[in-house]
Every structure is written in C-alpha cells, then in structure tokens.
Scaffold this active site. Structure first.
Site, PDB file in Angstrom:
ATOM      1  N   HIS A 284       0.837  -1.203   0.000  1.00  0.00           N
ATOM      2  CA  HIS A 284       0.000   0.000   0.000  1.00  0.00           C
ATOM      3  C   HIS A 284       0.871   1.251   0.000  1.00  0.00           C
ATOM      4  O   HIS A 284       1.873   1.316   0.705  1.00  0.00           O
ATOM      5  CB  HIS A 284      -0.882   0.009   1.255  1.00  0.00           C
ATOM      6  CG  HIS A 284      -1.783   1.199   1.300  1.00  0.00           C
ATOM      7  ND1 HIS A 284      -3.024   1.216   0.709  1.00  0.00           N
ATOM      8  CD2 HIS A 284      -1.599   2.430   1.830  1.00  0.00           C
ATOM      9  CE1 HIS A 284      -3.568   2.401   0.870  1.00  0.00           C
ATOM     10  NE2 HIS A 284      -2.732   3.156   1.553  1.00  0.00           N
TER      11      HIS A 284
ATOM     12  N   ASP B  70     -15.678   2.109   6.278  1.00  0.00           N
ATOM     13  CA  ASP B  70     -14.627   3.051   5.866  1.00  0.00           C
ATOM     14  C   ASP B  70     -15.063   3.810   4.615  1.00  0.00           C
ATOM     15  O   ASP B  70     -14.818   5.004   4.483  1.00  0.00           O
ATOM     16  CB  ASP B  70     -13.302   2.327   5.597  1.00  0.00           C
ATOM     17  CG  ASP B  70     -12.270   3.299   5.031  1.00  0.00           C
ATOM     18  OD1 ASP B  70     -11.879   4.225   5.749  1.00  0.00           O
ATOM     19  OD2 ASP B  70     -11.910   3.163   3.849  1.00  0.00           O
TER      20      ASP B  70
ATOM     21  N   ARG C  72     -15.370  12.205   5.551  1.00  0.00           N
ATOM     22  CA  ARG C  72     -14.125  12.925   5.911  1.00  0.00           C
ATOM     23  C   ARG C  72     -13.701  13.842   4.777  1.00  0.00           C
ATOM     24  O   ARG C  72     -13.243  14.971   5.001  1.00  0.00           O
ATOM     25  CB  ARG C  72     -13.007  11.907   6.210  1.00  0.00           C
ATOM     26  CG  ARG C  72     -13.176  11.215   7.539  1.00  0.00           C
ATOM     27  CD  ARG C  72     -12.250  10.023   7.653  1.00  0.00           C
ATOM     28  NE  ARG C  72     -10.857  10.384   7.555  1.00  0.00           N
ATOM     29  CZ  ARG C  72      -9.900   9.579   7.098  1.00  0.00           C
ATOM     30  NH1 ARG C  72     -10.194   8.359   6.703  1.00  0.00           N
ATOM     31  NH2 ARG C  72      -8.652   9.982   7.040  1.00  0.00           N
TER      32      ARG C  72
ATOM     33  N   SER D 108      -8.269   3.585   8.568  1.00  0.00           N
ATOM     34  CA  SER D 108      -8.845   3.470   7.228  1.00  0.00           C
ATOM     35  C   SER D 108      -7.965   2.570   6.340  1.00  0.00           C
ATOM     36  O   SER D 108      -8.453   1.636   5.693  1.00  0.00           O
ATOM     37  CB  SER D 108      -8.972   4.879   6.637  1.00  0.00           C
ATOM     38  OG  SER D 108      -9.181   4.842   5.261  1.00  0.00           O
TER      39      SER D 108
ATOM     40  N   LYS E 251      -8.592  -1.876   5.439  1.00  0.00           N
ATOM     41  CA  LYS E 251      -8.780  -2.388   4.065  1.00  0.00           C
ATOM     42  C   LYS E 251      -7.766  -3.477   3.756  1.00  0.00           C
ATOM     43  O   LYS E 251      -8.070  -4.465   3.090  1.00  0.00           O
ATOM     44  CB  LYS E 251      -8.657  -1.232   3.062  1.00  0.00           C
ATOM     45  CG  LYS E 251      -9.889  -0.334   3.114  1.00  0.00           C
ATOM     46  CD  LYS E 251      -9.821   0.779   2.118  1.00  0.00           C
ATOM     47  CE  LYS E 251      -8.889   1.853   2.562  1.00  0.00           C
ATOM     48  NZ  LYS E 251      -9.307   3.211   2.384  1.00  0.00           N
TER      49      LYS E 251
HETATM   50  N1  URA Z   1      -5.975   6.457   2.067  1.00  0.00           N
HETATM   51  C1  URA Z   1      -6.945   5.748   2.683  1.00  0.00           C
HETATM   52  O1  URA Z   1      -7.287   4.656   2.262  1.00  0.00           O
HETATM   53  N2  URA Z   1      -7.510   6.277   3.780  1.00  0.00           N
HETATM   54  C2  URA Z   1      -7.153   7.458   4.303  1.00  0.00           C
HETATM   55  O2  URA Z   1      -7.699   7.873   5.302  1.00  0.00           O
HETATM   56  C3  URA Z   1      -6.146   8.192   3.644  1.00  0.00           C
HETATM   57  C4  URA Z   1      -5.562   7.657   2.521  1.00  0.00           C
END
Ligand code: URA
Length: 431
Positions: free
Chosen positions: A78, A157, A164, A179, A183
């Site tokens: 990621h 999320d 957000r 967040s 994932k």
């Molecule tokens: N990427 C994400 O998946 N979540 C966030 O809060 C910020 C960047």
C-alpha cells in the site's frame, strides 16, 4: 451519541465498545452524518490513542466481508498516496515473478495523488472492478492482480471516508491508519508492506507524522496477525518522471523491460520488492532473486500476464504511448533545480488526463539537483499545450546546488512470518 461527541471534544478517549457501536449504528442509520462529522472533527483535533485506533480498525473490518486469497504466502502493498508513483505497477509483477502471490487491492486518484486503478484501466480492456472470485482467478493465472476493493469490503470506511473528504477531516493520523489498515486486513493478505510518503506532496507532509503513521500501520497489522513492514519515503518531488495514468504504465513497462530506469524510482521499487519478499519469509536471497527476475525478463512477462488476466486487449500495452499533442515548459534562467511542486504537477497531470485521456500527462525532463541553462526544457505536458505554463511554475530554480536527499528515510518492520510469529521490531533510519 451526543455524550460521546462531547467526551471526545473535551479530550477524553472513548471505549473500544463505544467505537464499535457508533460505527455499526452509523451504518444502520442510527447515527446521522452531522453527528459522525462532529465526532470525526473532535477526533482530528484531539487525536485517537492506540486503543481507540485499534478499536476503530476492528469496527471497520467487522463492518463487511473479508477475503481469503489463494496461496500459502500472499502479500499486499500500500502507498499512502504520491505523484509519479508507478511502484505498484512495477513491484506487484516483479515480486510475483519470484514466486510469491501478490493480491493488491488499490484505490482511485485522490486529490493530487494518482490512483493505481486508473493507471491499470489506461490499458485498453483492463478491468479492475472484480468480484472476489474473479480476483482469485486472476491470482491463480498470473500470480498477481491489482483490483478495486469490493463495496462489500469495509463498507464503514467507504462511507466514513467520503464524509471525511467533505468535512476536511482526512489528515488525522489515527483516522488514516484505521482506514488504510482495515482495508488491507480485510483483503486477507498474510503480510503487508506500506509505503508512507513524507514531504510537500504527501498526505501527512511532516516526517514525524509520517513516521508515526508508519509505526501505527505496522502495529495494527501485527495486532491482526499479519507481518508488516513500512518504509517512509520522499514525496518532496514526484517519485518518477512520468505523471499521468497511461504515461505511468509506459514508465512501468519500460522499467520492467530494462529500457529506462529512473534512479529514484528504481531505489524505492527495489526496497519495496525486497521488503515484500522478506515479510513473507522468502526462502533464500531476496535481492538475488529480484535481480534474476528483472534481468531474465520474468518480471516483464508477469506484468503482461497480469494485464492479460485482467482483460487487456492484444497489443494494448505496446500501443500505449504519450499523446501526440506535446508542449515543453522552458527554464527562464540558469541554475539548479531546488524544488518541484508535486501537488501542482499532480493536479496538472490529472487535468490533462481528464481533458485528453490516458495518454496525457506530464513528463519531467529535470529533477531536483539537476543543473539547468536558460531556455532548456524542464518538463513536457502531453494532451493539452495550454497547460505548459502551469508546469513551468512548478519548478524552483536557484543559483546554488541543493543538498542531496535520500529516497527512503526509514524502514520500520516486524520480522513476522506468514504463520503470524513475530520477532523483534527493526528500524533502519537515514534521517
Ligand atoms: N488512504 C486511505 O485509504 N484512507 C485514508 O484515510 C487516507 C488515505
């Protein structure tokens, strides 16, 4: 809910059970957007402690399905969001060519930062919105895949992230960590490598914040039994010279085929790929295996196999080339490049792609530290010549040579194995 908002506003922590019930009530309609937005703002201002961040991550994961990708050693990667960052397109097939399954769940462009899904879809025919069973078929065929997170994964999320975005509550370390980690946990990989950006083009520009985010992501992943490593890498300038969807695919294709390798991009890709092998306890010499896969063409073949498995039309990768409309931005004076505004270039490239399609974008001809003469080209914009002045303004040129900056500042990692065993935390720092 009113009492919980007030407690957070006044600087107190909420109990893990409160976080769980607030998240499920929000999804069920018992908590409305106004209340959730107030709680998010209070959380941004007051911060979340470790237990709260873990509880929120857990509530996010529990809000939807979780995947179990096939394979004994599955790794995911990621990036916290960058410009000119084609690393996923490069390292996913490269690591798969060494025999480790890479199940990568990705996102779309966010603000000035590029999205790997949009880049994949620049190749004619490629699909990234895959059902879990389609995702698994691609993994079985190519040993790697890059797909969108299904709507059934971490739905809390998805909704809270959108809120957000609307309420200026994105840049909170605890909210970002929950967040991102939720994932990756729900995606089911045994181990995860995080690339946390720092610098002017990053979501959290300050190094201390980026480092804390990296540590938190590793800790959260370990709490869910996953091996994890995080690199904190530079985003004070775009990572590679190509910025745009199709242009970054060309960059990755040419990198894997050995036609052209930008040194900063190569340094980070090598470090990420090595971390991805180490975090799943790759047997043998990870560096040597990576060098062999690149030199022998296995990594480039795996890239093509991944695109084919996801629907690429025959010849689509070969046909991808910069847009025929091109205009250069020229230096107005001589000196050295001191700064390149990644945010403005990311936005310009996105505008070019929106106007002229996936072959549009920006290509940097000069990088920080390079000497320039008056009139020399600094960068080329493809797809819309009217954007050339905007890219020229992104360059800061000064008389003296700037100090060299590393690409990677620190690596934080567990040496956890795929079985979940975790040895001592290691930290390697260059800042
Ligand atoms: N990427 C994400 O998946 N979540 C966030 O809060 C910020 C960047």
């Amino acid at each position: 809910m009113r009492r919980a908002i007030a407690r957070k506003r006044d600087g107190f922590a909420l109990d893990p059970s409160q976080w769980r019930s607030i998240v499920s009530a929000y999804l069920a309609g018992g908590v409305d957007d106004a209340q959730m937005a107030a709680l998010l703002m209070a959380s941004l201002c007051r911060g979340l402690n470790e237990d709260e961040t873990l509880a929120l991550t857990d509530a996010f994961v529990a809000s939807g399905e979780t995947l179990r990708p096939p394979g004994a050693r599955v790794v995911d990667k990621h990036s916290s969001g960058g410009v000119g960052d084609s690393t996923s397109l490069i390292v996913v097939p490269w690591v798969a060519a060494c025999g480790v399954v890479v199940a990568k769940l990705s996102g779309r462009a966010l603000g000035h930062t590029g999205g790997t899904l949009d880049k994949m879809e620049a190749v004619e025919g490629v699909r990234t919105e895959l059902e879990p069973h389609e995702f698994f078929v691609c993994l079985e065929r190519a040993g790697c895949a890059i797909a969108a997170q299904s709507a059934r994964l971490v739905p809390a999320d998805k909704r809270i992230y959108a809120l957000r975005d609307r309420t200026a509550t994105v840049p909170s370390l605890g909210l970002i960590a929950a967040s991102i980690a939720s994932k990756k946990i729900a995606g089911g990989a045994h181990a995860i490598v995080y690339d946390v950006k720092t610098g002017r083009g990053a979501l959290l520009p300050r190094f201390d914040q980026a480092r804390r985010l990296a540590e938190t992501l590793v800790e959260l992943s370990e709490r869910f039994g996953r091996g994890a490593t995080a690199l904190v890498s530079d985003m004070d300038e775009p990572l590679g010279p190509s910025i745009g969807t199709g242009l970054e695919v060309c960059e990755a294709r040419d990198f894997l085929r050995g036609r052209r390798r930008d040194p900063r991009l190569e340094t980070l890709c090598f470090a990420l790929a090595e971390a991805m092998l180490r975090v799943v306890s790759f047997p043998g010499d990870a560096r040597a295996a990576l060098r062999r896969a690149l030199a022998g063409g296995a990594a480039a073949e795996r890239f093509e196999a991944m695109l084919r498995a996801q629907g690429a039309l025959p010849g689509a990768l070969e046909r991808l080339a910069p847009h025929a409309v091109a205009a250069d931005a020229h230096a107005t004076g001589a000196g050295f490049v001191h700064g390149i505004d990644a945010v403005s270039l990311g936005e310009t490239a996105r505008t070019a792609v929106d106007r002229a399609g996936p072959r549009a974008g920006v290509f940097l001809r000069k990088r920080i530290g390079d000497p320039v003469q008056a009139g020399e080209p600094l960068a080329t914009v493809y797809g819309d010549a009217a954007l050339a002045p905007a890219i020229g303004h992104a360059f800061d040129i000064q008389a003296r040579e700037p100090a060299k900056r590393p690409v990677i500042y620190v690596e934080i990692g567990s040496r956890a194995t795929v079985a979940g065993g975790s040895a001592a935390r290691s930290t390697l720092e260059t800042k």
